[in-house]
Design a protein around this motif. Structure first.
Motif, PDB file in Angstrom:
ATOM      1  N   LYS A 370       0.863  -1.084   0.336  1.00  0.00           N
ATOM      2  CA  LYS A 370      -0.017  -0.297   0.010  1.00  0.00           C
ATOM      3  C   LYS A 370       0.909   1.401   0.298  1.00  0.00           C
ATOM      4  CE  LYS A 370      -1.839  -1.347   3.969  1.00  0.00           C
ATOM      5  NZ  LYS A 370      -2.886  -1.326   5.044  1.00  0.00           N
ATOM      6  N   SER A 371       2.003   1.345  -0.386  1.00  0.00           N
ATOM      7  CA  SER A 371       3.156   1.852  -0.372  1.00  0.00           C
ATOM      8  C   SER A 371       3.481   2.186  -1.570  1.00  0.00           C
ATOM      9  CB  SER A 371       4.177   1.725   1.085  1.00  0.00           C
ATOM     10  OG  SER A 371       3.573   1.451   1.641  1.00  0.00           O
ATOM     11  N   GLN A 372       4.156   3.709  -1.806  1.00  0.00           N
ATOM     12  CA  GLN A 372       4.690   3.603  -3.202  1.00  0.00           C
ATOM     13  C   GLN A 372       5.896   5.203  -3.282  1.00  0.00           C
ATOM     14  OE1 GLN A 372       2.170   4.757  -5.900  1.00  0.00           O
ATOM     15  NE2 GLN A 372       3.251   5.464  -7.608  1.00  0.00           N
ATOM     16  N   ALA A 373       7.095   5.371  -3.866  1.00  0.00           N
ATOM     17  CA  ALA A 373       7.915   5.804  -3.995  1.00  0.00           C
ATOM     18  C   ALA A 373       8.051   6.970  -5.464  1.00  0.00           C
ATOM     19  CB  ALA A 373       9.284   5.043  -4.187  1.00  0.00           C
ATOM     20  N   TYR A 374       8.452   8.420  -3.635  1.00  0.00           N
ATOM     21  CA  TYR A 374       8.139   9.419  -5.194  1.00  0.00           C
ATOM     22  C   TYR A 374       9.667   9.851  -5.427  1.00  0.00           C
ATOM     23  CZ  TYR A 374       2.959   8.190  -4.358  1.00  0.00           C
ATOM     24  OH  TYR A 374       2.161   7.941  -4.638  1.00  0.00           O
ATOM     25  N   GLY A 375       9.990  10.648  -6.620  1.00  0.00           N
ATOM     26  CA  GLY A 375      11.692  11.774  -6.606  1.00  0.00           C
ATOM     27  C   GLY A 375      11.613  12.444  -5.733  1.00  0.00           C
ATOM     28  N   SER A 376      10.743  12.727  -4.981  1.00  0.00           N
ATOM     29  CA  SER A 376      10.885  14.265  -4.099  1.00  0.00           C
ATOM     30  C   SER A 376      10.239  13.637  -3.284  1.00  0.00           C
ATOM     31  CB  SER A 376      10.694  15.512  -5.054  1.00  0.00           C
ATOM     32  OG  SER A 376       9.318  15.926  -4.778  1.00  0.00           O
ATOM     33  N   VAL A 377      10.441  14.917  -1.556  1.00  0.00           N
ATOM     34  CA  VAL A 377       8.994  14.759  -1.069  1.00  0.00           C
ATOM     35  C   VAL A 377       8.034  15.635  -1.422  1.00  0.00           C
ATOM     36  CG1 VAL A 377       9.396  16.345   0.959  1.00  0.00           C
ATOM     37  CG2 VAL A 377      10.903  15.065   1.319  1.00  0.00           C
ATOM     38  N   ALA A 378       8.428  16.713  -2.315  1.00  0.00           N
ATOM     39  CA  ALA A 378       7.292  17.923  -2.553  1.00  0.00           C
ATOM     40  C   ALA A 378       6.155  16.910  -2.857  1.00  0.00           C
ATOM     41  CB  ALA A 378       8.262  18.485  -3.773  1.00  0.00           C
ATOM     42  N   LEU A 379       6.714  15.924  -4.165  1.00  0.00           N
ATOM     43  CA  LEU A 379       6.074  14.828  -4.924  1.00  0.00           C
ATOM     44  C   LEU A 379       4.996  13.821  -3.914  1.00  0.00           C
ATOM     45  CD1 LEU A 379       7.802  14.426  -7.847  1.00  0.00           C
ATOM     46  CD2 LEU A 379       5.636  15.592  -8.173  1.00  0.00           C
ATOM     47  N   ALA A 380       5.617  13.280  -2.514  1.00  0.00           N
ATOM     48  CA  ALA A 380       5.242  12.524  -2.079  1.00  0.00           C
ATOM     49  C   ALA A 380       4.188  13.419  -1.244  1.00  0.00           C
ATOM     50  CB  ALA A 380       5.988  11.992  -0.543  1.00  0.00           C
ATOM     51  N   CYS A 381       4.326  13.994  -0.927  1.00  0.00           N
ATOM     52  CA  CYS A 381       3.886  14.955   0.130  1.00  0.00           C
ATOM     53  C   CYS A 381       2.738  15.110  -0.721  1.00  0.00           C
ATOM     54  CB  CYS A 381       3.918  16.591   0.980  1.00  0.00           C
ATOM     55  SG  CYS A 381       5.553  15.949   1.480  1.00  0.00           S
ATOM     56  N   GLU A 382       2.316  15.790  -2.003  1.00  0.00           N
ATOM     57  CA  GLU A 382       1.677  16.102  -3.129  1.00  0.00           C
ATOM     58  C   GLU A 382      -0.182  14.513  -2.811  1.00  0.00           C
ATOM     59  OE1 GLU A 382       0.537  17.170  -7.513  1.00  0.00           O
ATOM     60  OE2 GLU A 382       2.299  17.343  -6.587  1.00  0.00           O
ATOM     61  N   ALA A 383       0.561  13.851  -3.636  1.00  0.00           N
ATOM     62  CA  ALA A 383       0.203  12.516  -3.293  1.00  0.00           C
ATOM     63  C   ALA A 383      -0.584  12.173  -2.254  1.00  0.00           C
ATOM     64  CB  ALA A 383       0.717  11.313  -3.829  1.00  0.00           C
ATOM     65  N   ALA A 384       0.402  12.020  -0.515  1.00  0.00           N
ATOM     66  CA  ALA A 384      -0.061  12.045   0.894  1.00  0.00           C
ATOM     67  C   ALA A 384      -1.679  12.619   0.826  1.00  0.00           C
ATOM     68  CB  ALA A 384       0.552  11.749   1.822  1.00  0.00           C
ATOM     69  N   TYR A 385      -1.451  14.054   0.762  1.00  0.00           N
ATOM     70  CA  TYR A 385      -2.491  14.949   0.714  1.00  0.00           C
ATOM     71  C   TYR A 385      -3.785  14.695   0.665  1.00  0.00           C
ATOM     72  CZ  TYR A 385      -4.252  20.189   0.732  1.00  0.00           C
ATOM     73  OH  TYR A 385      -4.563  21.453   1.598  1.00  0.00           O
ATOM     74  N   GLN A 386      -3.488  14.055  -0.733  1.00  0.00           N
ATOM     75  CA  GLN A 386      -5.113  13.593  -1.461  1.00  0.00           C
ATOM     76  C   GLN A 386      -5.920  12.596  -0.302  1.00  0.00           C
ATOM     77  OE1 GLN A 386      -6.644  15.575  -3.624  1.00  0.00           O
ATOM     78  NE2 GLN A 386      -4.721  16.779  -3.879  1.00  0.00           N
ATOM     79  N   VAL A 387      -4.814  11.705  -0.031  1.00  0.00           N
ATOM     80  CA  VAL A 387      -5.498  10.386   0.378  1.00  0.00           C
ATOM     81  C   VAL A 387      -5.857  10.915   2.014  1.00  0.00           C
ATOM     82  CG1 VAL A 387      -4.365   7.997   1.818  1.00  0.00           C
ATOM     83  CG2 VAL A 387      -3.860   8.408  -1.195  1.00  0.00           C
ATOM     84  N   ALA A 388      -4.728  11.966   2.612  1.00  0.00           N
ATOM     85  CA  ALA A 388      -5.490  12.271   4.131  1.00  0.00           C
ATOM     86  C   ALA A 388      -6.519  12.837   3.837  1.00  0.00           C
ATOM     87  CB  ALA A 388      -4.330  13.160   4.234  1.00  0.00           C
ATOM     88  N   GLN A 389      -7.058  14.067   2.840  1.00  0.00           N
ATOM     89  CA  GLN A 389      -7.530  13.840   2.960  1.00  0.00           C
ATOM     90  C   GLN A 389      -9.307  13.423   2.980  1.00  0.00           C
ATOM     91  OE1 GLN A 389      -7.798  17.922  -0.161  1.00  0.00           O
ATOM     92  NE2 GLN A 389      -7.505  18.883   1.841  1.00  0.00           N
TER      93      GLN A 389
END
Length: 415
Positions: A370-389
């Motif tokens: 259920k986890s995924q890797a991203y090329g930067s913190v900004a990209l990871a945060c963008e994806a996580a932000y959507q899930v958290a909401q």
């Protein structure tokens, strides 16, 4: 030699030594002698420890300034601007003053090759001396005995915690690491240890130095219940204190330091300090929609502390994690793997940065899927932000000072 800006100076000092880290006092001490630096009107307080140095320095500084004292505080690393490292009464120094310090050091150092951290430490000491302060609060960068902060004799030494970290530099056992950290103490001077279950070498080293040692669990004690905590320091008892914004163990150590220094706080002062004192990246809430926290936890001990905080949340959590490859990533993941339903793992694009896939490969299979890797913190945060909401989860951004800095630089809208 001079340079047109602070950024130019920082680029210059980064290039002046062949290695980023080289422990030892000889180089810095030679330049320190030429600077002819004095001492503050009251005391120098030096803080070492695996975790908790920054919050301890912050609590001490805020208390002393609230009492009306003039305080210089030296910490590292910084998040956004170098100026954060050198503060006067909680306010970062301006560029012009730091540049003046660098120019003075450069003019006097001759052929002595200084590391970036040695340049920075000398600049802080020169600035503090120029300002005629009451107290200097100095955070050790790495270890203690051979860290450049230890160029100056402290009046009060504080060791916050001892755990395995920076083993290539400090040794691979708690006994050896304790000896290094206690090396900031001085004969006949106060040494306060907040270490829980300290190795025997801590007291042994303090005795060899001749320091006046006071230890948590021996000379001062901490107790807590669900809503409050208490601290007994010698004959002084503080009861029913509010839970602090910063780690409780460090708050108790600070109460002991102040009391043994002869500055025993009034309860009202402690309540104000504990309620209001916050700092960047120490389980710092930066948003309520979604509920988002930043934490610089990057070693097993800090991961355990973060897990305790997460257990107090009233909602599930997901992680944005980025770490440096020379940290004990496996142990951090082990402590926190069950705390998050999903991990958004980021590459840290710095020389020592790990890849997000390095973290995912250490996760249990049921979490890794259920986890995924991203090329930067900004990209990871963008994806996580959507899930958290969408799922009403708490979002925790952690794993390194670099990770927190990258989040801050991404300028995610904050409350």
């Amino acid at each position: 030699m001079t340079h047109p800006s602070l950024d130019a100076w920082l680029s210059y000092i980064e290039s002046q030594h062949p290695t980023e880290i080289e422990l030892g006092l000889e180089r810095g001490a030679k330049v320190l002698a030429k600077l002819n630096i004095g001492r503050p009107k009251a005391k120098i307080i030096t803080v070492a420890g695996t975790n908790g140095k920054g919050s301890t320095c912050t609590l001490l500084t805020q208390f002393l300034t609230a009492r009306g004292h003039r305080v210089g505080t030296y910490t590292s690393p910084h998040f956004i601007a170098f100026n954060e490292r050198i503060a006067l009464n909680n306010v970062p120094c301006d560029d012009a003053l730091i540049c003046q310090a660098f120019e003075t050091i450069e003019a006097l150092r001759g052929d002595v090759s200084l590391t970036y951290f040695e340049f920075s430490t000398l600049a802080a000491l020169w600035i503090f001396d120029q300002q005629q302060l009451d107290y200097w609060v100095l955070e050790v960068g790495l270890g203690g005995r051979l860290d450049s902060v230890n160029m100056v004799d402290t009046d009060v030494a504080v060791v916050t915690s001892i755990a395995l970290d920076h083993t290539d530099w400090l040794g691979d056992s708690l006994e050896v690491i304790a000896q290094e950290k206690v090396g900031i103490a001085r004969a006949g001077k106060l040494l306060v240890s907040g270490v829980v279950a300290p190795p025997e070498s801590l007291a042994d080293t303090a005795k060899k130095i001749g320091a006046n040692l006071y230890q948590k669990g021996v000379d001062f004690h901490l107790s807590q219940d669900a809503q409050s905590w208490s601290c007994a320091v010698g004959e002084t008892n503080y009861t029913s204190l509010p839970m602090p914004q910063l780690p409780l163990e460090n708050a108790a150590t600070v109460v002991a330091v102040l009391t043994y220094m002869g500055l025993a706080p009034e309860k009202a002062e402690l309540v104000d300090l504990l309620t209001n004192c916050q700092m960047t990246g120490r389980f710092q809430q930066v948003s309520s929609e979604p509920l988002t926290f930043l934490d610089v936890a990057h070693n097993p001990e800090a991961a355990q502390q973060l897990a305790t905080k997460l257990a107090e949340l009233d909602k599930p959590a997901i992680a944005v994690c980025g770490m440096l490859k020379d940290k004990d990533i496996a142990s951090v993941v082990e402590h926190l793997s069950g705390a998050f339903s999903a991990w958004f793992c980021a590459d840290l694009n710095v020389p020592r940065g790990s890849k997000g896939t390095d973290i995912i490969n250490l996760l249990p299979a049921n979490v890794a899927t259920k986890s995924q890797a991203y090329g930067s913190v900004a990209l990871a945060c963008e994806a996580a932000y959507q899930v958290a909401q969408k799922e009403n989860c708490a979002l925790i951004v952690f794993g390194s000072f670099v990770t927190v800095t990258d989040y801050l630089l991404s300028q995610r809208p904050q409350d």
